[in-house]
Design a protein around this motif. Structure first.
Motif, PDB file in Angstrom:
ATOM      1  N   ASP A 141       0.977  -1.298   0.004  1.00  0.00           N
ATOM      2  CA  ASP A 141       0.032   0.067   0.166  1.00  0.00           C
ATOM      3  C   ASP A 141       0.932   1.143   0.045  1.00  0.00           C
ATOM      4  O   ASP A 141       0.416   2.209  -0.761  1.00  0.00           O
ATOM      5  N   ALA A 142       1.909   1.166   0.873  1.00  0.00           N
ATOM      6  CA  ALA A 142       2.792   2.352   0.602  1.00  0.00           C
ATOM      7  C   ALA A 142       3.440   2.599  -0.697  1.00  0.00           C
ATOM      8  O   ALA A 142       3.924   3.766  -0.987  1.00  0.00           O
ATOM      9  N   ILE A 143       3.783   1.451  -1.160  1.00  0.00           N
ATOM     10  CA  ILE A 143       4.360   1.741  -2.628  1.00  0.00           C
ATOM     11  C   ILE A 143       3.496   2.369  -3.571  1.00  0.00           C
ATOM     12  O   ILE A 143       3.653   3.187  -4.346  1.00  0.00           O
ATOM     13  N   PHE A 144       2.176   1.845  -3.374  1.00  0.00           N
ATOM     14  CA  PHE A 144       1.089   2.471  -4.415  1.00  0.00           C
ATOM     15  C   PHE A 144       1.177   3.827  -4.184  1.00  0.00           C
ATOM     16  O   PHE A 144       0.885   4.740  -4.775  1.00  0.00           O
ATOM     17  N   GLN A 145       0.806   4.275  -2.885  1.00  0.00           N
ATOM     18  CA  GLN A 145       0.591   5.520  -2.175  1.00  0.00           C
ATOM     19  C   GLN A 145       1.910   6.457  -3.026  1.00  0.00           C
ATOM     20  O   GLN A 145       1.670   7.509  -3.383  1.00  0.00           O
ATOM     21  N   ALA A 146       3.091   5.994  -2.807  1.00  0.00           N
ATOM     22  CA  ALA A 146       4.211   6.853  -3.600  1.00  0.00           C
ATOM     23  C   ALA A 146       4.113   6.895  -5.022  1.00  0.00           C
ATOM     24  O   ALA A 146       4.457   7.992  -5.344  1.00  0.00           O
ATOM     25  N   LEU A 147       3.478   5.892  -5.596  1.00  0.00           N
ATOM     26  CA  LEU A 147       3.394   6.035  -7.021  1.00  0.00           C
ATOM     27  C   LEU A 147       2.537   7.183  -7.253  1.00  0.00           C
ATOM     28  O   LEU A 147       2.488   7.752  -8.449  1.00  0.00           O
ATOM     29  N   THR A 148       1.268   7.078  -6.807  1.00  0.00           N
ATOM     30  CA  THR A 148       0.418   7.784  -6.920  1.00  0.00           C
ATOM     31  C   THR A 148       0.709   9.525  -6.693  1.00  0.00           C
ATOM     32  O   THR A 148       0.540  10.265  -7.360  1.00  0.00           O
ATOM     33  N   ASP A 149       1.400   9.505  -5.453  1.00  0.00           N
ATOM     34  CA  ASP A 149       2.036  10.693  -5.244  1.00  0.00           C
ATOM     35  C   ASP A 149       2.951  11.256  -6.399  1.00  0.00           C
ATOM     36  O   ASP A 149       2.807  12.358  -6.483  1.00  0.00           O
ATOM     37  N   TYR A 150       3.693  10.554  -6.907  1.00  0.00           N
ATOM     38  CA  TYR A 150       4.543  10.837  -7.985  1.00  0.00           C
ATOM     39  C   TYR A 150       3.702  11.169  -9.168  1.00  0.00           C
ATOM     40  O   TYR A 150       4.128  12.438  -9.636  1.00  0.00           O
ATOM     41  N   LEU A 151       2.922  10.592  -9.716  1.00  0.00           N
ATOM     42  CA  LEU A 151       1.791  11.016 -10.485  1.00  0.00           C
ATOM     43  C   LEU A 151       1.030  12.129 -10.234  1.00  0.00           C
ATOM     44  O   LEU A 151       1.085  13.081 -11.163  1.00  0.00           O
ATOM     45  N   LYS A 152       0.561  12.579  -8.866  1.00  0.00           N
ATOM     46  CA  LYS A 152      -0.204  13.593  -8.613  1.00  0.00           C
ATOM     47  C   LYS A 152       0.878  14.757  -8.659  1.00  0.00           C
ATOM     48  O   LYS A 152       0.608  15.706  -9.087  1.00  0.00           O
TER      49      LYS A 152
END
Length: 211
Positions: free
Chosen positions: A69-80
């Motif tokens: 979940d933390a990896i996905f969060q970091a990935l979406t933060d990067y996109l955002k």
């Protein structure tokens, strides 16, 4: 971007590999590895695959991220960060309509440089239902951003005074999604910026821009 957690399966038995890179640098490398695996079409990226991609043990991987979940969060933060924070990329002293034109080009180039993120932006089948909901909210937020710029363009008389802002914002985002979808379907050979000028002209006329 579903990540299967191999720790739960008891598969984390490889020898410990020492991670000598600085934490921010390694975290970014891990995110780039996820993007690479997504670009390759992986529907379920395992933590074992991800660890192997960056040359770490799974134990070392979890020293950088607490879990999938933390990896996905970091990935979406990067996109955002690239979707919403672009003040250093787009001039502030241009008209709202010109800003939209530059924004379209900037984001299409961004997805051309990050093929794996196209699957995320399209809310494709690489994510769990919960992750898809998160990404759907980000896309809706992006639509609202475009609507705000279109409203400024309408106030400035650059587009039709009767422009339906919601429909026009959806139209704009649809241009990006269509271009990224074609990119994915083509096996990442037809870049999102292909036909950029024609797409913009189609949008410009659609919103009633003069001249």
């Amino acid at each position: 971007m579903s990540l299967d957690d191999d720790r739960a399966a008891g598969l984390n038995r490889e020898p410990l590999k020492v991670d000598r890179r600085r934490r921010p640098e390694r975290r970014l490398e891990i995110l780039r590895a996820v993007m690479t695996l997504l670009e390759q079409g992986n529907r379920r990226v395992t933590t074992a695959e991800l660890a192997a991609q960056v040359g770490l043990s799974e134990a070392a991987l979890y020293r950088h991220f607490s879990g999938k979940d933390a990896i996905f969060q970091a990935l979406t933060d990067y996109l955002k960060d690239h979707l919403f924070h672009f003040s250093d990329k787009i001039p502030t002293d241009v008209s709202p309509l010109s800003r939209l034109r530059l924004l379209l080009e900037y984001h299409l180039k961004f997805f051309a440089e990050h093929p794996g993120l196209c699957r995320i932006f399209l809310v494709e089948g690489v994510m769990t239902p919960a992750e898809s909901q998160v990404m759907s909210r980000i896309v809706r937020e992006y639509v609202r951003l475009i609507r705000t710029i279109l409203n400024d363009a309408r106030d400035a008389g650059e587009v039709s005074a009767s422009l339906a802002l919601d429909a026009a914002a959806d139209f704009f985002v649809g241009l990006i999604q269509a271009a990224t979808l074609r990119f994915v379907i083509s096996g990442f050979t037809v870049t999102p910026t292909t036909d950029l000028s024609d797409s913009w002209e189609f949008f410009r006329l659609g919103v009633g821009a003069g001249g």
